[in-house]
Design an enzyme around this catalytic site. Structure first.
Site, PDB file in Angstrom:
ATOM      1  N   CYS A  61      61.384  -2.358  16.240  1.00 29.73           N
ATOM      2  CA  CYS A  61      60.675  -2.286  17.522  1.00 29.73           C
ATOM      3  C   CYS A  61      59.898  -3.553  17.845  1.00 29.73           C
ATOM      4  O   CYS A  61      59.609  -3.830  19.007  1.00 29.73           O
ATOM      5  CB  CYS A  61      59.741  -1.073  17.542  1.00 29.73           C
ATOM      6  SG  CYS A  61      58.452  -1.103  16.280  1.00 29.73           S
TER       7      CYS A  61
ATOM      8  N   GLU B 289      53.824   5.156  19.973  1.00 34.13           N
ATOM      9  CA  GLU B 289      54.253   3.860  19.435  1.00 34.13           C
ATOM     10  C   GLU B 289      55.652   3.595  19.972  1.00 34.13           C
ATOM     11  O   GLU B 289      56.632   4.160  19.499  1.00 34.13           O
ATOM     12  CB  GLU B 289      54.243   3.890  17.904  1.00 34.13           C
ATOM     13  CG  GLU B 289      52.870   4.103  17.292  1.00 34.13           C
ATOM     14  CD  GLU B 289      51.930   2.927  17.525  1.00 34.13           C
ATOM     15  OE1 GLU B 289      52.423   1.831  17.890  1.00 34.13           O
ATOM     16  OE2 GLU B 289      50.719   3.092  17.339  1.00 34.13           O
TER      17      GLU B 289
END
Length: 515
Positions: free
Chosen positions: A243, A209
């Site tokens: 993010c 991720e």
């Protein structure tokens, strides 16, 4: 034997006892994890306040997401873990054909520092639900939160199955020398390559991720006030250290001034005229990241904000105007409260600009034109897409969350996390009966056999139990009728001239009856 190796060995031995395979045991551990999140809210809040300057309200949003994920897993675990029937061919119509999810083994979860609970405990939920053991490695950068995990998680979870290993680079390197059955990493692409290299030595699959520069396109056809309010919230939450935060804005040159004014207005509404004193704003994680972000400002024009204080790791909400594609701030993921605006003349140019760069973790589109939304989805690629909002897809457990290309691989949340950390085992259960049907697959291979094989293999069916009963009944009737006319057709074939195509068909029918 190192501390890290001992933790992994204990986890594997605990997994091999088989206790984590029990659904009841998994549910108990998930409920204990939920109890931990609720009972240790004060410790969680204090840790995030020290690490990121996070307010109590900001912390609550992160832990509420975890509570939702745990509740979902507890509610649907039996359904997720149950055998999953699949469609059949005529060759397997009377067999059991299904997918059986099974645990992978020992999973390594390496968390990140920006949302340390969501991106460390989130994958852990999937690992527990899938029946795995899991070694938990929180980020050493969010050191106070890491300490909370180390001190309190073992009081709630099976400490052998789910050990917490803290430390920095040395400890992580030692962990990566060990054999795991899956590695789940959240962080940046540079470290991800090191993890993949280590995983390759054991052929260990990985979920990565990562992040990237998530574009935000603002179309002329939209409510600009609402769009900029949602963009400002998505960008400056957690001081921009998200993010999936909008990394930069693409808009028409005629809109730039209005976009700047609207975002400036919302910064004031959200964080007052002095964000440095606002409890809901926070600060940069450490001095290294502060200096990295300040360096990205070089060569760009500040339109809003820019205030900073290195001693407090503070950078105010900042907007940059007339940014060029080759500017320093456009060469890497920002991961901070800097919002560049680049101008494009059309949606065509925006799409071209996005596609010329690495695939981002998220793509944001603000427009009232549904056709444009569908077009941008069709003509670009990203981990996820959100139209007319930011960040919110992360909260939808029925959507897979993950990247593509440089923004990551694999996904999680809800059932997707369970499946990602399970082996989906294909199962075919036959009986030692009806061997005559199998004659078509055994040598010698004849034209008749191949003809029937083509029919049985290429015909796919998807019936429930009632459908199968009806089909078998119809087949029985079919066979009974054929039996009555077999002699007649045999006589036709042997004594009457008919065309070759029909002759071949009749021979196949007779062959089927004989087997």
């Amino acid at each position: 034997m190192s501390r890290e190796q001992k933790a992994v060995d204990r986890a594997r031995k605990a997994f091999l006892t088989g206790r984590s395979k029990s659904l009841e045991y998994r549910i108990t551990q998930l409920k204990n994890l939920l109890r931990f999140v609720r009972e240790r809210q004060n410790e969680i809040t204090e840790g995030l306040k020290k690490d990121l300057g996070r307010s109590e309200g900001g912390t609550l949003y992160e832990t509420l997401g975890l509570e939702s994920e745990i509740n979902l897993a507890v509610k649907y675990l039996k359904e997720w873990a149950a055998p999953r029937p699949v469609s059949k061919s005529m060759m397997t119509i009377s067999d059991q054909v299904y997918i059986q999810p099974e645990p992978l083994g020992v999973v390594l979860v390496i968390g990140a520092w920006n949302y340390p609970w969501a991106v460390t405990i989130g994958p852990l939920i999937g690992a527990i639900a899938a029946g795995n053991a899991a070694v938990i490695k929180p980020s050493e950068v969010s050191s106070h939160t890491s300490k909370v995990m180390e001190d309190f998680l073992p009081l709630y979870l099976d400490k052998e199955l789910y050990p917490v290993v803290t430390g920095g680079l040395t400890e992580t390197q030692e962990l990566l020398k060990q054999r795991f059955d899956h590695i789940f990493y959240t962080g940046n692409g540079t470290v991800a390559k090191i993890i993949m290299e280590a995983a390759a030595k054991h052929l260990t699959p990985t979920t990565l991720e990562l992040g990237g520069k998530s574009p935000c396109y603002i179309d002329n056809n939209c409510d600009l006030a609402i769009a900029c309010r949602r963009i400002a919230w998505g960008k400056y939450s957690n001081c921009g250290q998200t993010c999936i935060a909008p990394d930069y804005i693409l808009c028409d040159p005629s809109m730039q001034d209005r976009v700047i004014e609207e975002i400036k207005k919302n910064i004031k509404d959200f964080y007052t005229e002095d964000p440095q004193k606002c409890l809901d704003y926070g600060h940069i994680i450490n001095h290294r990241h502060f200096r990295r972000l300040m360096a990205l400002l070089e060569g760009s024009t500040v339109a809003v904000g820019g205030e900073n204080d290195e001693s407090l790791c503070y950078i105010g909400p900042t907007v940059l105007r007339d940014v060029k594609p080759d500017a320093k701030v456009m060469q890497e993921e920002i991961f901070g409260p800097l919002l560049p605006i680049l101008t494009v003349s059309s949606a065509d140019e925006a799409i071209k600009f996005i596609n010329q760069r690495e695939k981002p973790l998220a793509l944001y589109i603000f427009t009232s034109d549904n056709k444009l939304i569908k077009r941008m989805i069709a003509e670009t690629s990203s981990g996820g897409v959100v139209a007319n909002d930011c960040l919110m897809h992360f909260s939808v457990s029925s959507l897979p969350f993950g990247g593509v290309g440089n923004s990551g691989m694999g996904h999680y949340h809800g059932k997707y996390g369970f499946d990602n950390l399970s082996h989906l085992r294909g199962c075919l259960i036959k009986q030692l009966k009806m061997e005559g049907v199998n004659k078509m697959r055994y040598p010698p291979h004849t034209a008749d056999k191949l003809g029937w094989a083509r029919f049985f293999i290429l015909k796919h069916v998807d019936f429930g139990s009632l459908g199968r009963m009806v089909l078998l009944a119809l087949m029985a009737v079919f066979v009974a009728v054929i039996l009555q006319v077999t002699d007649y057709y045999t006589h036709l074939i042997n004594g009457i001239h008919i065309n070759s195509q029909n002759s071949q068909f009749f021979r196949q029918v007779i062959y089927f009856i004989n087997i």
